[in-house]
Scaffold this motif. Structure first.
Motif: not given
Length: 83
Positions: A58-62, A65-68
Protein backbone atom coordinates in the motif's frame (compact mmCIF):
# COMPACT_ATOMS: atom_id res chain seq x y z
CA UNK A 1 -31.50 -0.15 29.47
CA UNK A 2 -32.96 -1.02 26.05
CA UNK A 3 -30.70 1.57 24.42
CA UNK A 4 -27.58 -0.03 25.87
CA UNK A 5 -28.59 -3.49 24.65
CA UNK A 6 -29.31 -2.20 21.15
CA UNK A 7 -25.96 -0.44 21.07
CA UNK A 8 -24.12 -3.57 22.23
CA UNK A 9 -25.86 -5.66 19.57
CA UNK A 10 -24.83 -3.21 16.84
CA UNK A 11 -21.25 -3.35 18.02
CA UNK A 12 -21.30 -7.15 18.12
CA UNK A 13 -22.77 -7.32 14.62
CA UNK A 14 -20.03 -5.20 13.06
CA UNK A 15 -17.27 -7.16 11.46
CA UNK A 16 -13.98 -5.70 12.55
CA UNK A 17 -10.95 -6.29 10.37
CA UNK A 18 -7.58 -5.60 11.89
CA UNK A 19 -4.81 -4.68 9.52
CA UNK A 20 -1.16 -4.81 10.41
CA UNK A 21 0.82 -2.49 8.18
CA UNK A 22 4.57 -2.28 8.52
CA UNK A 23 7.23 -0.22 6.80
CA UNK A 24 10.05 -2.09 5.06
CA UNK A 25 12.35 -1.43 8.03
CA UNK A 26 9.72 -2.58 10.54
CA UNK A 27 9.10 -5.80 8.59
CA UNK A 28 12.82 -6.57 8.50
CA UNK A 29 13.25 -5.75 12.19
CA UNK A 30 10.33 -7.99 13.13
CA UNK A 31 11.29 -10.87 10.81
CA UNK A 32 15.07 -11.20 10.80
CA UNK A 33 15.07 -13.59 7.83
CA UNK A 34 14.30 -10.66 5.52
CA UNK A 35 16.89 -8.06 4.58
CA UNK A 36 15.95 -4.51 3.61
CA UNK A 37 17.59 -4.70 0.18
CA UNK A 38 15.82 -7.96 -0.65
CA UNK A 39 12.40 -6.64 0.33
CA UNK A 40 12.95 -3.41 -1.60
CA UNK A 41 13.99 -5.45 -4.63
CA UNK A 42 10.79 -7.49 -4.42
CA UNK A 43 8.76 -4.29 -4.21
CA UNK A 44 10.65 -2.76 -7.16
CA UNK A 45 9.81 -5.85 -9.25
CA UNK A 46 6.23 -6.16 -7.98
CA UNK A 47 4.71 -6.26 -11.48
CA UNK A 48 6.83 -9.24 -12.54
CA UNK A 49 6.65 -11.28 -9.33
CA UNK A 50 2.92 -11.00 -8.60
CA UNK A 51 3.32 -8.86 -5.49
CA UNK A 52 1.21 -6.08 -7.00
CA UNK A 53 -1.78 -8.38 -7.54
CA UNK A 54 -1.52 -9.73 -4.00
CA UNK A 55 -2.49 -6.37 -2.50
CA UNK A 56 0.29 -6.63 0.08
CA UNK A 57 1.80 -3.24 -0.82
CA UNK A 58 0.00 0.00 0.00
CA UNK A 59 1.37 3.39 -0.92
CA UNK A 60 0.54 6.54 0.99
CA UNK A 61 2.38 9.34 -0.76
CA UNK A 62 6.01 8.26 -0.79
CA UNK A 63 5.56 5.88 2.13
CA UNK A 64 5.38 2.18 1.31
CA UNK A 65 3.44 0.03 3.76
CA UNK A 66 3.28 -3.76 3.78
CA UNK A 67 0.18 -5.65 4.82
CA UNK A 68 1.90 -8.36 6.84
CA UNK A 69 -0.70 -11.13 6.40
CA UNK A 70 -1.00 -10.56 2.63
CA UNK A 71 2.80 -10.43 2.33
CA UNK A 72 3.19 -13.87 3.87
CA UNK A 73 0.26 -15.24 1.82
CA UNK A 74 2.03 -13.97 -1.32
CA UNK A 75 5.31 -15.48 -0.15
CA UNK A 76 3.68 -18.87 0.50
CA UNK A 77 1.82 -18.83 -2.82
CA UNK A 78 5.08 -18.23 -4.68
CA UNK A 79 6.67 -21.20 -2.96
CA UNK A 80 4.05 -23.78 -3.98
CA UNK A 81 6.23 -25.17 -6.76
CA UNK A 82 9.42 -25.02 -4.72
CA UNK A 83 11.66 -27.81 -3.49
Amino acid sequence: MKFMNAQNNQTAERQVTAYCYLTVNQLCDKHKAFKIGGVRSQIFNEEENGLKESGAIVRSGRKILINESKWFAWLEAGNQGGA
